[in-house]
Design a protein around this motif. Structure first.
Motif, PDB file in Angstrom:
ATOM      1  N   LEU A 141       0.826  -1.204   0.000  1.00  0.00           N
ATOM      2  CA  LEU A 141       0.000   0.000   0.000  1.00  0.00           C
ATOM      3  C   LEU A 141       0.861   1.256   0.000  1.00  0.00           C
ATOM      4  CD1 LEU A 141      -2.748  -1.134   2.534  1.00  0.00           C
ATOM      5  CD2 LEU A 141      -2.847  -1.148   0.043  1.00  0.00           C
ATOM      6  N   GLY A 142       2.015   1.176   0.648  1.00  0.00           N
ATOM      7  CA  GLY A 142       2.945   2.302   0.601  1.00  0.00           C
ATOM      8  C   GLY A 142       3.438   2.559  -0.813  1.00  0.00           C
ATOM      9  N   GLN A 143       3.731   1.489  -1.554  1.00  0.00           N
ATOM     10  CA  GLN A 143       4.150   1.645  -2.945  1.00  0.00           C
ATOM     11  C   GLN A 143       3.022   2.228  -3.793  1.00  0.00           C
ATOM     12  OE1 GLN A 143       5.578  -2.130  -4.341  1.00  0.00           O
ATOM     13  NE2 GLN A 143       7.216  -2.244  -2.804  1.00  0.00           N
ATOM     14  N   LEU A 144       1.777   1.875  -3.476  1.00  0.00           N
ATOM     15  CA  LEU A 144       0.637   2.399  -4.218  1.00  0.00           C
ATOM     16  C   LEU A 144       0.540   3.913  -4.072  1.00  0.00           C
ATOM     17  CD1 LEU A 144      -2.043   2.174  -5.775  1.00  0.00           C
ATOM     18  CD2 LEU A 144      -3.163   1.702  -3.586  1.00  0.00           C
ATOM     19  N   VAL A 145       0.642   4.426  -2.835  1.00  0.00           N
ATOM     20  CA  VAL A 145       0.527   5.876  -2.657  1.00  0.00           C
ATOM     21  C   VAL A 145       1.744   6.590  -3.251  1.00  0.00           C
ATOM     22  CG1 VAL A 145      -1.011   5.725  -0.661  1.00  0.00           C
ATOM     23  CG2 VAL A 145       1.448   5.743  -0.290  1.00  0.00           C
ATOM     24  N   ASP A 146       2.920   5.983  -3.144  1.00  0.00           N
ATOM     25  CA  ASP A 146       4.109   6.586  -3.768  1.00  0.00           C
ATOM     26  C   ASP A 146       3.935   6.685  -5.277  1.00  0.00           C
ATOM     27  OD1 ASP A 146       5.376   6.874  -1.350  1.00  0.00           O
ATOM     28  OD2 ASP A 146       6.550   5.034  -1.513  1.00  0.00           O
ATOM     29  N   ARG A 147       3.414   5.617  -5.878  1.00  0.00           N
ATOM     30  CA  ARG A 147       3.234   5.600  -7.332  1.00  0.00           C
ATOM     31  C   ARG A 147       2.152   6.599  -7.756  1.00  0.00           C
ATOM     32  NH1 ARG A 147       3.460   0.442  -7.827  1.00  0.00           N
ATOM     33  NH2 ARG A 147       5.671   0.501  -8.289  1.00  0.00           N
ATOM     34  N   SER A 148       1.132   6.755  -6.937  1.00  0.00           N
ATOM     35  CA  SER A 148       0.075   7.712  -7.254  1.00  0.00           C
ATOM     36  C   SER A 148       0.618   9.140  -7.254  1.00  0.00           C
ATOM     37  CB  SER A 148      -1.068   7.586  -6.234  1.00  0.00           C
ATOM     38  OG  SER A 148      -1.656   6.303  -6.286  1.00  0.00           O
ATOM     39  N   VAL A 149       1.453   9.453  -6.295  1.00  0.00           N
ATOM     40  CA  VAL A 149       2.057  10.787  -6.232  1.00  0.00           C
ATOM     41  C   VAL A 149       2.930  11.041  -7.453  1.00  0.00           C
ATOM     42  CG1 VAL A 149       3.769  12.183  -5.001  1.00  0.00           C
ATOM     43  CG2 VAL A 149       1.954  11.036  -3.733  1.00  0.00           C
ATOM     44  N   ALA A 150       3.741  10.050  -7.804  1.00  0.00           N
ATOM     45  CA  ALA A 150       4.652  10.216  -8.941  1.00  0.00           C
ATOM     46  C   ALA A 150       3.897  10.332 -10.258  1.00  0.00           C
ATOM     47  CB  ALA A 150       5.626   9.042  -8.990  1.00  0.00           C
ATOM     48  N   MET A 151       2.853   9.532 -10.432  1.00  0.00           N
ATOM     49  CA  MET A 151       2.134   9.519 -11.700  1.00  0.00           C
ATOM     50  C   MET A 151       1.321  10.786 -11.908  1.00  0.00           C
ATOM     51  SD  MET A 151       0.706   5.684 -12.255  1.00  0.00           S
ATOM     52  CE  MET A 151      -0.147   6.275 -13.703  1.00  0.00           C
ATOM     53  N   LEU A 152       0.634  11.235 -10.875  1.00  0.00           N
ATOM     54  CA  LEU A 152      -0.277  12.363 -11.018  1.00  0.00           C
ATOM     55  C   LEU A 152       0.340  13.683 -10.576  1.00  0.00           C
ATOM     56  CD1 LEU A 152      -3.490  10.524  -9.819  1.00  0.00           C
ATOM     57  CD2 LEU A 152      -2.841  11.104 -12.162  1.00  0.00           C
ATOM     58  N   GLU A 153       1.604  13.630 -10.172  1.00  0.00           N
ATOM     59  CA  GLU A 153       2.369  14.819  -9.819  1.00  0.00           C
ATOM     60  C   GLU A 153       1.661  15.673  -8.764  1.00  0.00           C
ATOM     61  OE1 GLU A 153       3.578  16.981 -13.277  1.00  0.00           O
ATOM     62  OE2 GLU A 153       4.516  15.245 -14.226  1.00  0.00           O
ATOM     63  N   VAL A 154       1.209  15.000  -7.716  1.00  0.00           N
ATOM     64  CA  VAL A 154       0.661  15.695  -6.561  1.00  0.00           C
ATOM     65  C   VAL A 154       1.747  15.735  -5.488  1.00  0.00           C
ATOM     66  CG1 VAL A 154      -1.721  15.118  -7.074  1.00  0.00           C
ATOM     67  CG2 VAL A 154      -0.351  13.535  -5.711  1.00  0.00           C
ATOM     68  N   ASP A 155       1.420  16.359  -4.354  1.00  0.00           N
ATOM     69  CA  ASP A 155       2.459  16.570  -3.335  1.00  0.00           C
ATOM     70  C   ASP A 155       2.424  15.552  -2.202  1.00  0.00           C
ATOM     71  OD1 ASP A 155       3.688  19.192  -4.259  1.00  0.00           O
ATOM     72  OD2 ASP A 155       1.562  19.713  -4.206  1.00  0.00           O
ATOM     73  N   ALA A 156       1.307  14.890  -1.987  1.00  0.00           N
ATOM     74  CA  ALA A 156       1.224  13.900  -0.913  1.00  0.00           C
ATOM     75  C   ALA A 156       0.036  12.980  -1.179  1.00  0.00           C
ATOM     76  CB  ALA A 156       1.073  14.580   0.444  1.00  0.00           C
ATOM     77  N   ALA A 157       0.073  11.831  -0.531  1.00  0.00           N
ATOM     78  CA  ALA A 157      -1.026  10.871  -0.661  1.00  0.00           C
ATOM     79  C   ALA A 157      -1.124  10.051   0.609  1.00  0.00           C
ATOM     80  CB  ALA A 157      -0.819   9.955  -1.866  1.00  0.00           C
ATOM     81  N   GLY A 158      -2.330   9.565   0.864  1.00  0.00           N
ATOM     82  CA  GLY A 158      -2.551   8.705   2.016  1.00  0.00           C
ATOM     83  C   GLY A 158      -3.570   7.638   1.674  1.00  0.00           C
ATOM     84  N   LEU A 159      -3.633   6.611   2.501  1.00  0.00           N
ATOM     85  CA  LEU A 159      -4.564   5.507   2.281  1.00  0.00           C
ATOM     86  C   LEU A 159      -5.074   5.017   3.621  1.00  0.00           C
ATOM     87  CD1 LEU A 159      -4.190   2.617  -0.243  1.00  0.00           C
ATOM     88  CD2 LEU A 159      -4.861   2.125   2.104  1.00  0.00           C
ATOM     89  N   VAL A 160      -6.396   4.912   3.733  1.00  0.00           N
ATOM     90  CA  VAL A 160      -7.006   4.361   4.936  1.00  0.00           C
ATOM     91  C   VAL A 160      -7.804   3.127   4.550  1.00  0.00           C
ATOM     92  CG1 VAL A 160      -7.136   6.633   6.033  1.00  0.00           C
ATOM     93  CG2 VAL A 160      -9.124   5.756   4.803  1.00  0.00           C
ATOM     94  N   LEU A 161      -7.827   2.144   5.443  1.00  0.00           N
ATOM     95  CA  LEU A 161      -8.592   0.917   5.223  1.00  0.00           C
ATOM     96  C   LEU A 161      -9.538   0.698   6.393  1.00  0.00           C
ATOM     97  CD1 LEU A 161      -6.178  -1.829   3.804  1.00  0.00           C
ATOM     98  CD2 LEU A 161      -7.989  -0.602   2.598  1.00  0.00           C
ATOM     99  N   ALA A 162     -10.642   0.024   6.106  1.00  0.00           N
ATOM    100  CA  ALA A 162     -11.627  -0.286   7.135  1.00  0.00           C
ATOM    101  C   ALA A 162     -11.416  -1.696   7.653  1.00  0.00           C
ATOM    102  CB  ALA A 162     -13.039  -0.138   6.583  1.00  0.00           C
ATOM    103  N   ASP A 163     -11.599  -1.883   8.965  1.00  0.00           N
ATOM    104  CA  ASP A 163     -11.558  -3.228   9.531  1.00  0.00           C
ATOM    105  C   ASP A 163     -12.944  -3.861   9.377  1.00  0.00           C
ATOM    106  OD1 ASP A 163     -13.231  -2.218  11.498  1.00  0.00           O
ATOM    107  OD2 ASP A 163     -11.661  -2.051  13.007  1.00  0.00           O
ATOM    108  N   PRO A 164     -13.120  -5.128   9.778  1.00  0.00           N
ATOM    109  CA  PRO A 164     -14.429  -5.775   9.596  1.00  0.00           C
ATOM    110  C   PRO A 164     -15.585  -5.058  10.283  1.00  0.00           C
ATOM    111  CG  PRO A 164     -12.741  -7.420  10.034  1.00  0.00           C
ATOM    112  CD  PRO A 164     -12.095  -6.084  10.226  1.00  0.00           C
ATOM    113  N   GLN A 165     -15.293  -4.247  11.296  1.00  0.00           N
ATOM    114  CA  GLN A 165     -16.341  -3.508  11.991  1.00  0.00           C
ATOM    115  C   GLN A 165     -16.603  -2.140  11.355  1.00  0.00           C
ATOM    116  OE1 GLN A 165     -13.772  -5.150  13.852  1.00  0.00           O
ATOM    117  NE2 GLN A 165     -15.288  -6.807  13.902  1.00  0.00           N
ATOM    118  N   GLY A 166     -15.851  -1.811  10.296  1.00  0.00           N
ATOM    119  CA  GLY A 166     -16.060  -0.537   9.617  1.00  0.00           C
ATOM    120  C   GLY A 166     -15.265   0.613  10.186  1.00  0.00           C
ATOM    121  N   ASN A 167     -14.345   0.331  11.092  1.00  0.00           N
ATOM    122  CA  ASN A 167     -13.493   1.383  11.656  1.00  0.00           C
ATOM    123  C   ASN A 167     -12.315   1.637  10.724  1.00  0.00           C
ATOM    124  OD1 ASN A 167     -15.023   1.523  14.146  1.00  0.00           O
ATOM    125  ND2 ASN A 167     -14.060  -0.426  14.675  1.00  0.00           N
ATOM    126  N   LEU A 168     -12.045   2.907  10.425  1.00  0.00           N
ATOM    127  CA  LEU A 168     -10.974   3.258   9.509  1.00  0.00           C
ATOM    128  C   LEU A 168      -9.657   3.448  10.249  1.00  0.00           C
ATOM    129  CD1 LEU A 168     -12.851   5.875   7.290  1.00  0.00           C
ATOM    130  CD2 LEU A 168     -12.257   3.537   6.677  1.00  0.00           C
TER     131      LEU A 168
END
Length: 255
Positions: A31-58
């Motif tokens: 997932l870290g590589q995904l956000v790094d690649r998104s920043v490089a491809m779309l030339e933005v300044d930062a990116a983050g990723l949140v995931l939900a657990d089975p109870q829906g908590n992010l």
């Protein structure tokens, strides 16, 4: 945002995202590589990723900077911001001006905090499978200009490919866990059957009665049934290795 990537760059990125996660992989690293690649491809300044657990908590799983991580955590803590709204709606959300009055009214704490951190705009895209939203990828930029439809589609496509890989990995992991559990269950059953035979022979009873004794001893000692069965078998093994007890066998016969 800057210029859009070429078709060749897009194809390479999608191939890497699609094939980057296999059974045994480091999910957080992926997932870290995904956000790094998104920043490089779309030339933005930062990116983050949140995931939900089975109870829906992010929870924040990956970010390209500590500042971006704080902004993601604040959204989850305050229950406001583009990431939270994107997760709830399951739709991409682009905010061109985080300092606008309507943005501040909508997110009274997050809007000014994000603008104060130097970010002008933010794009949040869902990681979803049908109606189920697994998480959100957010992209942030520091210069005015907003985001066009093509960039939103690319960001969403990357998130979709990553979601497919994540779901496949989860399914493979579940299968591995299921096989391990079945193997453990079969192994436990063999141990329990052996212990029943030992007790039946030692106590002069049938195997059903021996199982009752075994189960009762496990409950009385607050132990797992398999652990109790192993103790019974190990105890017999230790007695056999130690040889006949004093006063038994020929010594007893010669008295």
């Amino acid at each position: 945002m800057g210029n859009l990537p070429s078709n060749e760059s897009l194809a390479e990125a999608f191939v890497r995202v699609a094939g980057g996660l296999t059974t045994g992989s480091d999910v957080v690293g992926y997932l870290g590589q995904l956000v790094d690649r998104s920043v490089a491809m779309l030339e933005v300044d930062a990116a983050g990723l949140v995931l939900a657990d089975p109870q829906g908590n992010l929870d924040v799983l990956a970010c390209t900077s500590e500042q971006a991580r704080l902004l993601e955590q604040w959204q989850l803590q305050w229950h406001e911001g583009p990431v939270v709204d994107c997760y709830r709606s399951g739709r991409a959300l682009a905010v061109a001006d985080l300092g606008a009055d309507r943005t501040t009214r909508r997110w009274p704490r997050f809007g000014p905090s994000c603008r104060g951190a130097g970010y002008v705009g933010l794009l949040a895209v869902p990681m979803r499978r049908h109606e189920q939203v697994l998480g959100v990828v957010s992209l942030m930029w520091c210069t005015a200009g907003g985001v066009d439809g093509a960039a939103v589609r690319i960001a969403q496509a990357l998130a979709d490919v990553a979601t497919a890989g994540l779901l496949q990995w989860r399914e493979q992991y579940k299968q591995k866990m299921l096989i391990a559990q079945l193997t453990d269950a079969l192994s436990s059953r063999v141990v329990i059957e052996q212990a029943k035979g030992v007790l039946a022979e030692r106590l002069g009873m049938d195997t059903e009665q021996a199982f009752g004794v075994l189960r009762g001893s496990a409950r009385a000692g607050n132990r797992r049934l398999t652990a109790m069965a192993r103790a019974v078998i190990d105890g017999v093994g230790e007695q056999r290795r130690a040889g006949p007890a004093p006063g038994s066998g020929r010594a007893a016969a010669g008295r």
